[in-house]
Scaffold this active site. Structure first.
Site, PDB file in Angstrom:
ATOM      1  N   HIS A 171       0.853  -1.191   0.000  1.00  0.00           N
ATOM      2  CA  HIS A 171       0.000   0.000   0.000  1.00  0.00           C
ATOM      3  C   HIS A 171       0.891   1.245   0.000  1.00  0.00           C
ATOM      4  CE1 HIS A 171      -3.225   2.681   0.456  1.00  0.00           C
ATOM      5  NE2 HIS A 171      -3.932   2.094   1.402  1.00  0.00           N
TER       6      HIS A 171
ATOM      7  N   HIS B 161      -2.721   6.957  -0.827  1.00  0.00           N
ATOM      8  CA  HIS B 161      -3.709   7.539   0.082  1.00  0.00           C
ATOM      9  C   HIS B 161      -3.155   8.205   1.334  1.00  0.00           C
ATOM     10  CE1 HIS B 161      -6.931   4.758  -1.889  1.00  0.00           C
ATOM     11  NE2 HIS B 161      -6.474   5.717  -2.694  1.00  0.00           N
TER      12      HIS B 161
ATOM     13  N   TYR C 159      -0.697   7.429   3.362  1.00  0.00           N
ATOM     14  CA  TYR C 159      -0.139   6.615   4.445  1.00  0.00           C
ATOM     15  C   TYR C 159       1.397   6.639   4.372  1.00  0.00           C
ATOM     16  CZ  TYR C 159      -4.995   5.419   5.074  1.00  0.00           C
ATOM     17  OH  TYR C 159      -6.350   5.511   5.278  1.00  0.00           O
TER      18      TYR C 159
END
Length: 382
Positions: free
Chosen positions: A193, A196, A198
């Protein structure tokens, strides 16, 4: 199988072949029967960061023969948490809890299941951190409070602690170990990931990253952390089992960039060196949950530059997905809210059937059934 049933199945296959979104696709060693992907969707139903038995039904409901599913974001360590009841994969208990969920997806028509591994970085507060410590990040810049998805509650974030240069290898290793654990749990691969707002994106984006060491400043330096994670994970489990999610054009969690196109191109060209399986990118118009994607033209340079499978996400509907695949703007399309509310989404797309409406108020809830596994299937498939 009777003659009539075989005839119906053949007719359905012929119908699917007329719809680009539902045509087969070979992703590395994985033979996909269609191009509709379950996007990673945080559902906040994993108590004490341990996946629960109710997730068996949730994921298996959304499994189709040769369909690709990506788990909700899954924490790589005890510092990775920033939301209540999100799953993780750094302990043996968590690994064991994932196994029956993975088995259920594989047992149901051979679904293909990837685990999205995740660290929230500064999108957290001391209440989620071990010993009440400050969240870690690329920066010490605090994140301003955010209105939660219900439009009422406010999320408060503690001021983060900027990681020291010599601490970064340990965080890279957390991702490596999470990837190893995912394979032990039976997953087919992992998605890193990197989107977004993070932790990984806190290094990538120049709106956040204010470092003066080798992890800050130039594109090469800001991309170093992400690429070190990719290299570590590839070395651990093999490039043919690794994907990454990126959102260069988005500004979630105050993580924007002054030149997102250059950032996106730098990342995909760098990723080619590792030969990873896929790159999963979010459309530039998909900045919040209320906006719908327009067209994927801004991602075309990245799509053309990347050597592996390209997955697009960001508010697609059936027609958008068909068009994107037909025009070769993408290989696969990830669906979030529509797949959440329609466990048989590929079937509904095949028949151009009406879709269930999703209920935003049940997106994030500890409730194990309502808004989770109670969305109805088409009556014809009940």
């Amino acid at each position: 199988m009777g003659h009539q049933a075989r005839k119906q199945e053949q007719e359905q296959e012929e119908l699917s072949l007329q719809i680009p979104l539902l045509t087969p696709y070979k992703m590395g060693k994985f033979q996909l029967s269609h191009r509709v992907v379950l996007a990673p969707l945080t559902r906040q139903r994993s108590f004490d960061n341990v996946p629960q038995p109710h997730a068996i039904l949730y994921y298996s409901q959304r499994t189709t023969k040769g369909g690709l599913l990506i788990t909700e974001a899954t924490g790589v360590s005890d510092t990775a948490q920033g939301y209540p009841y999100t799953p993780a994969i750094w302990t043996k208990e968590q690994v064991e809890a994932w196994k029956p969920i993975v088995d259920a997806v594989h047992a149901k028509k051979g679904g293909i299941f990837f685990c999205q591994i995740w660290h929230v970085g500064r999108v957290s507060n001391q209440g989620f951190q071990p010993n009440g410590q400050a969240p870690i990040s690329s920066t010490a810049k605090p994140l301003t409070p955010q209105i939660r998805s219900n439009g009422v509650d406010v999320a408060e974030f503690s001021p983060p602690r900027q990681l020291q240069t010599d601490e970064i290898p340990q965080v890279v290793d957390d991702f490596r170990l999470a990837a190893r654990n995912a394979m032990e749990a039976g997953f087919d691969g992992v998605e890193i990931h990197g989107a977004h707002g993070y932790l990984i994106e806190q290094f990538l984006k120049d709106q956040v990253n204010d470092r003066v060491d080798k992890y800050g400043g130039s594109l090469e330096n800001r991309g170093r952390f992400a690429l070190e994670i990719v290299e570590a994970v590839v070395n651990e489990i093999g490039a043919d089992k690794v994907g990454i999610r990126l959102s260069p054009f988005a500004d979630f969690m105050e993580a924007g960039d002054s030149n997102p196109k250059a950032l996106g191109l730098y990342m995909v060209e760098s990723l080619n060196k590792y030969g990873i399986l896929y790159c999963h990118m979010v459309e530039p118009r998909m900045r919040n949950v209320l906006e719908k994607c327009a067209c994927p033209d801004k991602l075309l340079p990245m799509r053309k530059a990347f050597n592996g499978t390209f997955i697009s996400a960001g508010g697609f509907d059936r027609e958008d997905g068909i068009r994107a695949v037909a025009q070769n703007h993408t290989d696969l399309v990830a669906y979030g809210r529509l797949f959440l509310a329609n466990p048989d989404l590929p079937r509904r797309f095949e028949l151009d059937a009406p879709l269930n409406e999703y209920h935003r108020e049940t997106f994030y809830s500890p409730e194990p059934v309502i808004g989770y596994t109670d969305y109805p299937f088409l009556e014809t498939d009940a």
